[in-house]
Design a protein around this motif. Sequence first.
Motif, mmCIF file in Angstrom:
data_model
loop_
_atom_site.group_PDB
_atom_site.id
_atom_site.type_symbol
_atom_site.label_atom_id
_atom_site.label_comp_id
_atom_site.label_asym_id
_atom_site.label_seq_id
_atom_site.Cartn_x
_atom_site.Cartn_y
_atom_site.Cartn_z
ATOM 1 N N LYS A 14 0.831 -1.212 0.000
ATOM 2 C CA LYS A 14 0.000 0.000 0.000
ATOM 3 C C LYS A 14 0.861 1.257 0.000
ATOM 4 C CE LYS A 14 -3.626 2.403 2.624
ATOM 5 N NZ LYS A 14 -4.494 2.334 3.829
ATOM 6 N N THR A 15 1.888 1.301 0.846
ATOM 7 C CA THR A 15 2.704 2.508 0.960
ATOM 8 C C THR A 15 3.717 2.646 -0.165
ATOM 9 O OG1 THR A 15 4.260 1.342 2.404
ATOM 10 C CG2 THR A 15 2.463 2.554 3.476
ATOM 11 N N MET A 16 4.076 1.520 -0.800
ATOM 12 C CA MET A 16 5.062 1.532 -1.889
ATOM 13 C C MET A 16 4.616 0.492 -2.921
ATOM 14 S SD MET A 16 9.192 1.053 -1.492
ATOM 15 C CE MET A 16 10.340 1.540 -2.784
ATOM 16 N N PRO A 17 3.617 0.824 -3.738
ATOM 17 C CA PRO A 17 3.020 -0.160 -4.652
ATOM 18 C C PRO A 17 4.022 -0.822 -5.594
ATOM 19 C CG PRO A 17 1.657 1.808 -4.516
ATOM 20 C CD PRO A 17 2.930 2.120 -3.803
ATOM 21 N N HIS A 18 5.100 -0.134 -5.930
ATOM 22 C CA HIS A 18 6.065 -0.713 -6.861
ATOM 23 C C HIS A 18 7.169 -1.503 -6.142
ATOM 24 C CE1 HIS A 18 7.797 3.183 -5.676
ATOM 25 N NE2 HIS A 18 8.979 2.647 -5.927
ATOM 26 N N PHE A 19 6.998 -1.743 -4.845
ATOM 27 C CA PHE A 19 7.997 -2.512 -4.100
ATOM 28 C C PHE A 19 8.206 -3.862 -4.766
ATOM 29 C CE2 PHE A 19 9.046 -5.752 -0.912
ATOM 30 C CZ PHE A 19 10.235 -5.225 -0.414
ATOM 31 N N ASN A 20 9.479 -4.228 -4.938
ATOM 32 C CA ASN A 20 9.834 -5.473 -5.603
ATOM 33 C C ASN A 20 10.884 -6.198 -4.762
ATOM 34 O OD1 ASN A 20 11.374 -7.307 -7.413
ATOM 35 N ND2 ASN A 20 10.036 -6.492 -8.998
ATOM 36 N N VAL A 21 10.551 -7.410 -4.332
ATOM 37 C CA VAL A 21 11.442 -8.165 -3.454
ATOM 38 C C VAL A 21 12.836 -8.312 -4.061
ATOM 39 C CG1 VAL A 21 11.857 -10.453 -2.459
ATOM 40 C CG2 VAL A 21 9.602 -9.408 -2.271
ATOM 41 N N GLU A 22 12.900 -8.503 -5.359
ATOM 42 C CA GLU A 22 14.171 -8.805 -6.014
ATOM 43 C C GLU A 22 14.915 -7.569 -6.512
ATOM 44 O OE1 GLU A 22 13.226 -11.585 -9.054
ATOM 45 O OE2 GLU A 22 12.733 -13.199 -7.658
ATOM 46 N N ARG A 23 14.308 -6.361 -6.381
ATOM 47 C CA ARG A 23 14.971 -5.170 -6.928
ATOM 48 C C ARG A 23 15.024 -3.985 -5.967
ATOM 49 N NH1 ARG A 23 12.188 -3.861 -12.499
ATOM 50 N NH2 ARG A 23 13.840 -2.273 -12.499
ATOM 51 N N THR A 24 14.067 -3.857 -5.071
ATOM 52 C CA THR A 24 13.995 -2.687 -4.197
ATOM 53 C C THR A 24 15.091 -2.720 -3.136
ATOM 54 O OG1 THR A 24 11.616 -2.444 -4.523
ATOM 55 C CG2 THR A 24 12.562 -1.407 -2.567
ATOM 56 N N ARG A 25 15.878 -1.650 -3.071
ATOM 57 C CA ARG A 25 16.960 -1.546 -2.096
ATOM 58 C C ARG A 25 16.480 -0.856 -0.824
ATOM 59 N NH1 ARG A 25 21.058 2.057 -4.752
ATOM 60 N NH2 ARG A 25 19.123 3.022 -5.503
ATOM 61 N N THR A 26 17.281 -0.977 0.200
ATOM 62 C CA THR A 26 16.936 -0.333 1.466
ATOM 63 C C THR A 26 16.827 1.178 1.301
ATOM 64 O OG1 THR A 26 18.034 -2.096 2.707
ATOM 65 C CG2 THR A 26 17.682 -0.010 3.857
ATOM 66 N N VAL A 27 17.724 1.771 0.527
ATOM 67 C CA VAL A 27 17.682 3.221 0.334
ATOM 68 C C VAL A 27 16.382 3.649 -0.349
ATOM 69 C CG1 VAL A 27 18.890 3.195 -1.905
ATOM 70 C CG2 VAL A 27 19.043 5.220 -0.430
ATOM 71 N N ASP A 28 15.824 2.794 -1.216
ATOM 72 C CA ASP A 28 14.546 3.104 -1.858
ATOM 73 C C ASP A 28 13.435 3.201 -0.822
ATOM 74 O OD1 ASP A 28 15.800 2.906 -4.376
ATOM 75 O OD2 ASP A 28 15.426 0.757 -4.467
ATOM 76 N N VAL A 29 13.447 2.280 0.123
ATOM 77 C CA VAL A 29 12.413 2.270 1.161
ATOM 78 C C VAL A 29 12.541 3.508 2.052
ATOM 79 C CG1 VAL A 29 11.536 1.014 3.182
ATOM 80 C CG2 VAL A 29 12.225 -0.237 1.125
ATOM 81 N N VAL A 30 13.782 3.910 2.333
ATOM 82 C CA VAL A 30 13.989 5.113 3.147
ATOM 83 C C VAL A 30 13.373 6.327 2.470
ATOM 84 C CG1 VAL A 30 15.710 6.701 4.080
ATOM 85 C CG2 VAL A 30 16.056 4.229 4.287
#
Length: 549
Positions: free
Chosen positions: A98-114
Amino acid sequence: MERVLHAFQEAGLSLVSRAYFLRVLGRFGDFEVLLDAYGSSSTSIDVAHFLEWLKPEVPPQLQASAASAASASALVEDLARRSVTLRTLLKFLRSLPKTMPHFNVERTRTVDVVWQVIIPETATRGCSYAELLESERRLPDKMISHNWGNLFAHLMAAVFADAAGKPSFSAILSWLQLGAKGLDMIEALIEDAGQLDSTRWLCIFAVNQHISICDSTWGCRDSVTNVPFTGCGCKRRKFHSGPRCEMDKFDAMITLFKQKKPGYEHILAVDSQVGLLNRIWVVAEVAEVFRQELPCKVVLHQPSSDLEEKTMALNVWTAEASRPEDVSMILDKIEDKDVFNERTKAALLAVGYLASLEAHVEMRYHLRGISSAEADAAFLRTVDACRAKLRQLRASQSEVLEIWRSFNEDEKIGSSDRDTKAMIALVNMIRECDLMLPECFIKTYREAAFPEAGYHEGMSDEEVYERFWQMRTGVRSVSQLPHVYMDGPALMAVLAKWRPPHASVLCLTCPQKKIGEVYKMGYHVQMTEQKFPSHLITLVHTVPDAAGR
């Protein structure tokens, strides 16, 4: 001083106990030294008199210095208590779609989540994410050192694998790839380990990014969308040094953990590329942990030679940070960088080899009941000797390397061809029958094609996938031996085709509320019955509570 007096006036107090005085003033700094200098023989403090004494007796420069030190000390204490529970981390992961619809287990980095979640969601309050989430402020059971460039799923998998007592996180990562249902499995595993409310300190959640970095994106882009990050518009003042800076307090925090948190352990979440060893902050944190002689554990993606190669190449001179001035600040604190490199390499190699050692033990457990008793005993003696040597605090780099080389030689000598063949056969069997991964289940299910397992002609992958989750619904601790699977009769039909040569299959029918006893029983059999003839797989068919026996 007026702020201090006002705090007591608001409470209608003028004469208070020393303990209460210190507790109220904790928000302003450390007043204990000044109270000692004040020298009141009474157990009560006259607030107004104390403040009048304070003004003329303490020089302005000393007051400023004391206030600065007290402010930094108070911040360290506050920062150290911004931990999050594993229950909270699971909740955070469940919210990402919900908060990050494009979140991808195999590509999203920690800095992206920050940049995409943590900074935006804390912008209004201008606080750390931990302050947004947790009502109870506790010192952490463990602090996690990690690399912001690491995949976020790898970081979370490492945290959960450690909580489950595992030296590597590849199995947990496969569950994260299953989405919400995989998180259910992880939560069950962590709950069984009694760790759901255990606390962890992670800089991404604990540090207030709005007084640290939220206005500087350094031209970085999202790993999935390739859209540049947008700086936060909060306009809050940034502190990159001094008593209000939250990015340079890690040494003091680690000292505080040693003093106030018995049983504290430091965790290195090693990404698959072992990139964290190139980050100056990670190197600095780890070096301080080793200097304080605190327990440190490495959690690997999977055992490999990469950790050894990257550790051997570690050089504090070439370590990096997003802000070049951070590199300079940390390097300036290290007197003899060559000695620092040697000691850090030796310590990192030791904890890395300890993690690999535990992975060897876990793999060998699959062989329990297959290899000879003599081979098992010889292996355990070799492990115990190696473990004791690696835990020596002052071993040099060359000594650590020799300890590990000797272990590999001894293990090789102690393994027979029969043991090796049995290991391969068992691993292949588990791979074929492992129901953790849907694609593996679909293949096995279709090839078995037994009506008793619910199979019928023309089933779509979606229907088989739904059957997968029906069979997995109540499974707990599935990654820990003995293997325990739900819906025993159906799985028995699937397993019948493969006829695993080195496994005993136990079928049970029991009510849902008795499932916990099944796991305890299976674990007891495998761990205490030394002559148990083979690997045990337990199949459980659940029935309504009233019908169970």
